[in-house]
Design a protein around this motif. Structure first.
Motif, short mmCIF file in Angstrom:
data_model
loop_
_atom_site.label_atom_id
_atom_site.label_comp_id
_atom_site.label_asym_id
_atom_site.label_seq_id
_atom_site.Cartn_x
_atom_site.Cartn_y
_atom_site.Cartn_z
N ALA A 169 0.83 -1.21 0.00
CA ALA A 169 0.00 0.00 0.00
C ALA A 169 0.86 1.25 0.00
O ALA A 169 0.59 2.22 -0.72
N ALA A 173 1.24 4.11 -2.97
CA ALA A 173 0.99 5.54 -2.74
C ALA A 173 2.21 6.36 -3.14
O ALA A 173 2.09 7.42 -3.78
N TYR A 176 2.83 7.37 -6.91
CA TYR A 176 2.23 8.59 -7.46
C TYR A 176 3.19 9.77 -7.29
O TYR A 176 3.32 10.61 -8.18
N SER A 184 -2.71 13.25 -6.74
CA SER A 184 -3.04 11.85 -6.44
C SER A 184 -2.17 11.30 -5.32
O SER A 184 -2.62 10.50 -4.49
N ALA A 188 -3.47 9.51 -1.97
CA ALA A 188 -3.07 8.13 -1.70
C ALA A 188 -2.30 8.01 -0.39
O ALA A 188 -2.51 7.06 0.38
N ASN A 191 -4.76 8.35 2.48
CA ASN A 191 -5.51 7.10 2.62
C ASN A 191 -4.66 6.02 3.29
O ASN A 191 -5.15 5.24 4.12
N PHE A 192 -3.38 5.98 2.92
CA PHE A 192 -2.48 5.00 3.54
C PHE A 192 -2.39 5.22 5.04
O PHE A 192 -2.46 4.28 5.83
#
Length: 275
Positions: A169, A173, A176, A184, A188, A191-192
Protein backbone atom coordinates in the motif's frame (compact mmCIF):
# COMPACT_ATOMS: atom_id res chain seq x y z
CA UNK A 1 42.03 -57.70 -12.30
CA UNK A 2 42.17 -54.32 -10.50
CA UNK A 3 40.47 -52.58 -13.42
CA UNK A 4 37.62 -55.07 -13.19
CA UNK A 5 36.66 -54.30 -9.59
CA UNK A 6 35.27 -50.75 -10.10
CA UNK A 7 33.24 -52.00 -13.04
CA UNK A 8 31.87 -54.87 -10.95
CA UNK A 9 31.00 -52.44 -8.15
CA UNK A 10 29.13 -50.16 -10.53
CA UNK A 11 27.20 -53.12 -11.94
CA UNK A 12 26.26 -54.35 -8.47
CA UNK A 13 25.16 -50.85 -7.39
CA UNK A 14 23.10 -50.42 -10.57
CA UNK A 15 21.46 -53.78 -9.97
CA UNK A 16 20.55 -52.83 -6.40
CA UNK A 17 19.12 -49.47 -7.48
CA UNK A 18 17.19 -51.07 -10.31
CA UNK A 19 15.83 -53.66 -7.95
CA UNK A 20 14.76 -50.99 -5.50
CA UNK A 21 13.17 -48.97 -8.26
CA UNK A 22 11.45 -52.05 -9.63
CA UNK A 23 10.07 -52.82 -6.16
CA UNK A 24 8.59 -49.35 -5.93
CA UNK A 25 7.15 -49.61 -9.43
CA UNK A 26 5.57 -52.92 -8.48
CA UNK A 27 3.99 -51.27 -5.45
CA UNK A 28 2.49 -48.59 -7.66
CA UNK A 29 0.91 -51.19 -9.87
CA UNK A 30 -0.09 -53.47 -7.01
CA UNK A 31 -3.71 -53.94 -6.10
CA UNK A 32 -2.79 -54.94 -2.55
CA UNK A 33 -4.08 -51.97 -0.55
CA UNK A 34 -2.63 -53.14 2.76
CA UNK A 35 0.83 -53.66 1.30
CA UNK A 36 0.79 -50.26 -0.41
CA UNK A 37 -0.39 -48.56 2.77
CA UNK A 38 2.37 -50.13 4.89
CA UNK A 39 4.98 -49.13 2.30
CA UNK A 40 3.61 -45.57 2.09
CA UNK A 41 3.86 -45.14 5.87
CA UNK A 42 7.44 -46.48 5.82
CA UNK A 43 8.43 -44.08 3.05
CA UNK A 44 6.77 -41.24 4.98
CA UNK A 45 8.58 -42.08 8.21
CA UNK A 46 11.88 -42.17 6.31
CA UNK A 47 11.20 -38.71 4.88
CA UNK A 48 10.72 -39.87 1.29
CA UNK A 49 7.64 -37.72 0.75
CA UNK A 50 7.61 -38.11 -3.01
CA UNK A 51 7.20 -41.89 -2.94
CA UNK A 52 4.91 -41.76 0.10
CA UNK A 53 2.74 -39.12 -1.56
CA UNK A 54 2.51 -41.00 -4.85
CA UNK A 55 1.34 -44.15 -3.07
CA UNK A 56 -1.05 -42.29 -0.78
CA UNK A 57 -2.63 -40.45 -3.70
CA UNK A 58 -3.73 -43.83 -5.04
CA UNK A 59 -4.72 -45.10 -1.61
CA UNK A 60 -6.86 -42.25 -0.25
CA UNK A 61 -9.96 -43.04 -2.36
CA UNK A 62 -9.47 -46.80 -1.79
CA UNK A 63 -9.32 -46.46 2.00
CA UNK A 64 -12.65 -44.65 2.44
CA UNK A 65 -14.57 -46.18 5.31
CA UNK A 66 -11.49 -47.88 6.75
CA UNK A 67 -9.67 -46.87 9.97
CA UNK A 68 -6.51 -46.09 7.99
CA UNK A 69 -8.27 -43.48 5.86
CA UNK A 70 -7.87 -40.64 8.36
CA UNK A 71 -4.12 -41.04 8.77
CA UNK A 72 -3.61 -41.62 5.06
CA UNK A 73 -5.43 -38.42 4.12
CA UNK A 74 -3.52 -36.31 6.66
CA UNK A 75 -0.19 -37.81 5.61
CA UNK A 76 -1.01 -37.25 1.95
CA UNK A 77 -1.73 -33.56 2.60
CA UNK A 78 1.53 -33.29 4.50
CA UNK A 79 3.57 -34.93 1.72
CA UNK A 80 2.45 -32.09 -0.53
CA UNK A 81 3.40 -29.53 2.11
CA UNK A 82 6.83 -31.10 2.61
CA UNK A 83 7.40 -30.97 -1.15
CA UNK A 84 6.37 -27.30 -1.20
CA UNK A 85 3.25 -27.92 -3.23
CA UNK A 86 1.50 -25.32 -1.10
CA UNK A 87 -1.60 -24.79 -3.22
CA UNK A 88 -2.29 -28.51 -3.12
CA UNK A 89 -1.44 -28.94 0.55
CA UNK A 90 -3.76 -26.06 1.50
CA UNK A 91 -6.58 -27.75 -0.41
CA UNK A 92 -5.96 -31.21 1.06
CA UNK A 93 -5.53 -29.96 4.63
CA UNK A 94 -8.84 -28.10 4.34
CA UNK A 95 -10.49 -31.21 2.92
CA UNK A 96 -9.12 -33.22 5.82
CA UNK A 97 -10.28 -30.73 8.48
CA UNK A 98 -13.76 -30.61 6.92
CA UNK A 99 -13.95 -34.41 6.69
CA UNK A 100 -12.52 -35.18 10.14
CA UNK A 101 -13.35 -32.17 12.36
CA UNK A 102 -12.93 -34.23 15.55
CA UNK A 103 -9.67 -35.91 14.51
CA UNK A 104 -6.57 -35.67 16.67
CA UNK A 105 -4.96 -34.25 13.52
CA UNK A 106 -7.69 -31.63 12.93
CA UNK A 107 -5.97 -28.75 14.75
CA UNK A 108 -2.64 -29.36 13.04
CA UNK A 109 -4.34 -29.74 9.68
CA UNK A 110 -6.08 -26.37 10.11
CA UNK A 111 -2.81 -24.77 11.10
CA UNK A 112 -0.93 -26.31 8.18
CA UNK A 113 -3.65 -25.17 5.80
CA UNK A 114 -3.02 -21.62 7.03
CA UNK A 115 0.74 -22.12 6.83
CA UNK A 116 0.43 -23.44 3.27
CA UNK A 117 -1.44 -20.31 2.23
CA UNK A 118 1.13 -18.20 4.07
CA UNK A 119 3.95 -19.89 2.17
CA UNK A 120 2.00 -19.44 -1.08
CA UNK A 121 1.65 -15.67 -0.55
CA UNK A 122 3.51 -13.83 -3.36
CA UNK A 123 5.98 -10.96 -3.17
CA UNK A 124 4.35 -7.62 -2.33
CA UNK A 125 4.66 -6.31 -5.91
CA UNK A 126 2.24 -9.00 -7.17
CA UNK A 127 -1.49 -9.47 -6.74
CA UNK A 128 -2.24 -10.11 -3.05
CA UNK A 129 -5.44 -12.17 -3.34
CA UNK A 130 -3.64 -15.17 -1.83
CA UNK A 131 -2.36 -13.03 1.02
CA UNK A 132 -5.88 -11.96 1.96
CA UNK A 133 -6.99 -15.62 1.85
CA UNK A 134 -4.09 -16.58 4.09
CA UNK A 135 -4.94 -13.86 6.62
CA UNK A 136 -8.57 -14.93 6.70
CA UNK A 137 -7.62 -18.58 7.21
CA UNK A 138 -5.12 -17.72 9.96
CA UNK A 139 -7.76 -15.71 11.78
CA UNK A 140 -10.26 -18.55 11.48
CA UNK A 141 -7.65 -20.90 12.97
CA UNK A 142 -6.96 -18.51 15.87
CA UNK A 143 -10.67 -18.17 16.56
CA UNK A 144 -11.22 -21.93 16.49
CA UNK A 145 -8.15 -22.86 18.54
CA UNK A 146 -7.43 -19.89 20.85
CA UNK A 147 -5.18 -21.95 23.13
CA UNK A 148 -3.31 -23.79 20.39
CA UNK A 149 0.42 -24.39 20.75
CA UNK A 150 0.61 -23.18 17.14
CA UNK A 151 -0.85 -19.79 18.11
CA UNK A 152 2.47 -17.85 18.40
CA UNK A 153 3.58 -19.01 14.96
CA UNK A 154 0.15 -18.27 13.48
CA UNK A 155 0.23 -14.74 14.94
CA UNK A 156 3.74 -14.17 13.57
CA UNK A 157 2.56 -15.27 10.11
CA UNK A 158 -0.38 -12.89 10.34
CA UNK A 159 1.88 -9.98 11.31
CA UNK A 160 4.27 -10.74 8.45
CA UNK A 161 1.42 -10.79 5.93
CA UNK A 162 0.02 -7.54 7.33
CA UNK A 163 3.44 -5.93 6.87
CA UNK A 164 3.50 -7.15 3.29
CA UNK A 165 0.12 -5.54 2.58
CA UNK A 166 1.28 -2.39 4.37
CA UNK A 167 4.43 -2.25 2.26
CA UNK A 168 2.45 -2.76 -0.94
CA UNK A 169 0.00 0.00 0.00
CA UNK A 170 2.79 2.42 0.86
CA UNK A 171 4.82 1.71 -2.26
CA UNK A 172 1.67 2.16 -4.34
CA UNK A 173 0.99 5.54 -2.74
CA UNK A 174 4.62 6.61 -3.07
CA UNK A 175 4.59 5.67 -6.75
CA UNK A 176 2.23 8.59 -7.46
CA UNK A 177 4.80 10.90 -5.89
CA UNK A 178 7.67 9.37 -7.88
CA UNK A 179 5.67 9.80 -11.08
CA UNK A 180 4.96 13.44 -10.16
CA UNK A 181 1.20 12.95 -9.88
CA UNK A 182 1.23 15.18 -6.84
CA UNK A 183 -2.48 15.60 -6.20
CA UNK A 184 -3.04 11.85 -6.44
CA UNK A 185 0.01 11.31 -4.21
CA UNK A 186 -1.47 13.45 -1.44
CA UNK A 187 -4.76 11.54 -1.58
CA UNK A 188 -3.07 8.13 -1.70
CA UNK A 189 -0.65 8.94 1.14
CA UNK A 190 -3.51 10.25 3.29
CA UNK A 191 -5.51 7.10 2.62
CA UNK A 192 -2.48 5.00 3.54
CA UNK A 193 -2.10 6.77 6.87
CA UNK A 194 -5.76 6.23 7.66
CA UNK A 195 -5.57 2.55 6.75
CA UNK A 196 -2.31 1.92 8.64
CA UNK A 197 -2.23 4.45 11.52
CA UNK A 198 0.59 2.60 13.33
CA UNK A 199 2.80 2.09 10.28
CA UNK A 200 6.52 2.76 10.43
CA UNK A 201 6.11 4.40 7.00
CA UNK A 202 3.86 7.16 8.33
CA UNK A 203 6.67 9.61 9.12
CA UNK A 204 7.97 9.43 5.55
CA UNK A 205 4.40 9.52 4.21
CA UNK A 206 3.73 12.71 6.16
CA UNK A 207 6.86 14.32 4.77
CA UNK A 208 6.07 13.26 1.20
CA UNK A 209 2.62 14.82 1.57
CA UNK A 210 4.27 18.17 2.36
CA UNK A 211 6.62 17.80 -0.60
CA UNK A 212 3.88 16.68 -2.99
CA UNK A 213 1.54 19.48 -1.90
CA UNK A 214 4.34 22.03 -2.19
CA UNK A 215 5.21 20.95 -5.74
CA UNK A 216 1.51 20.87 -6.60
CA UNK A 217 1.11 24.44 -5.38
CA UNK A 218 4.17 25.64 -7.33
CA UNK A 219 2.88 24.06 -10.55
CA UNK A 220 -0.71 25.24 -10.12
CA UNK A 221 -2.45 28.10 -11.86
CA UNK A 222 -2.37 31.34 -9.85
CA UNK A 223 -6.03 31.07 -8.78
CA UNK A 224 -5.34 27.82 -6.91
CA UNK A 225 -1.89 28.50 -5.51
CA UNK A 226 -2.77 30.28 -2.27
CA UNK A 227 -5.16 27.56 -1.11
CA UNK A 228 -2.61 24.88 -1.93
CA UNK A 229 0.24 26.70 -0.17
CA UNK A 230 -1.98 26.92 2.91
CA UNK A 231 -2.32 23.14 2.76
CA UNK A 232 1.47 22.86 2.76
CA UNK A 233 1.53 24.96 5.95
CA UNK A 234 -1.12 22.78 7.60
CA UNK A 235 0.72 19.58 6.64
CA UNK A 236 3.99 20.98 7.98
CA UNK A 237 2.44 21.96 11.31
CA UNK A 238 1.03 18.47 11.77
CA UNK A 239 4.36 16.94 10.73
CA UNK A 240 6.49 18.97 13.12
CA UNK A 241 4.09 18.32 16.00
CA UNK A 242 4.06 14.58 15.33
CA UNK A 243 7.69 14.00 14.32
CA UNK A 244 9.78 16.79 15.89
CA UNK A 245 12.97 14.72 15.63
CA UNK A 246 12.50 13.67 12.01
CA UNK A 247 15.56 13.75 9.76
CA UNK A 248 13.35 15.57 7.21
CA UNK A 249 12.54 18.50 9.51
CA UNK A 250 14.93 20.95 7.82
CA UNK A 251 13.73 20.10 4.30
CA UNK A 252 10.12 20.41 5.43
CA UNK A 253 10.87 23.72 7.13
CA UNK A 254 12.30 25.17 3.91
CA UNK A 255 9.10 24.29 2.05
CA UNK A 256 7.01 25.68 4.91
CA UNK A 257 8.93 28.97 4.92
CA UNK A 258 8.53 29.43 1.17
CA UNK A 259 4.87 28.35 1.25
CA UNK A 260 4.19 30.93 3.99
CA UNK A 261 5.86 33.65 1.96
CA UNK A 262 4.05 32.72 -1.24
CA UNK A 263 0.66 32.51 0.51
CA UNK A 264 1.22 35.99 1.97
CA UNK A 265 1.86 37.41 -1.51
CA UNK A 266 -1.28 35.86 -2.96
CA UNK A 267 -4.42 37.64 -1.82
CA UNK A 268 -7.65 35.67 -1.33
CA UNK A 269 -9.89 35.89 -4.37
CA UNK A 270 -12.68 37.78 -2.57
CA UNK A 271 -10.29 40.30 -1.04
CA UNK A 272 -8.63 40.91 -4.41
CA UNK A 273 -12.03 41.51 -6.03
CA UNK A 274 -13.00 44.00 -3.30
CA UNK A 275 -9.84 46.00 -3.92
Amino acid sequence: MHSFRPTLFVLLLSTLLLGSCTGYQKLLKSGDVNKKYEAAIKYYDKGDFFKAGTLLEDLVPLLKGRPEAEKAQFYFANTNFRQRNYTLSAYYFKTFADTYPNSTYAEEASFLQAKSLFRDSPEYELDQTNTYSALETIQEFLNRYPSSTFRPEAENMSQELQKKLENKAYQGAKLYYDLRYYQSAVVALTNFQQQFPASAFNEEAEYLKISAQYDLARESVTEKQRERYLEVIAFYQHFVDTYPQSRNIKAAERMYTDATAQAAKLKPKDAAAAN
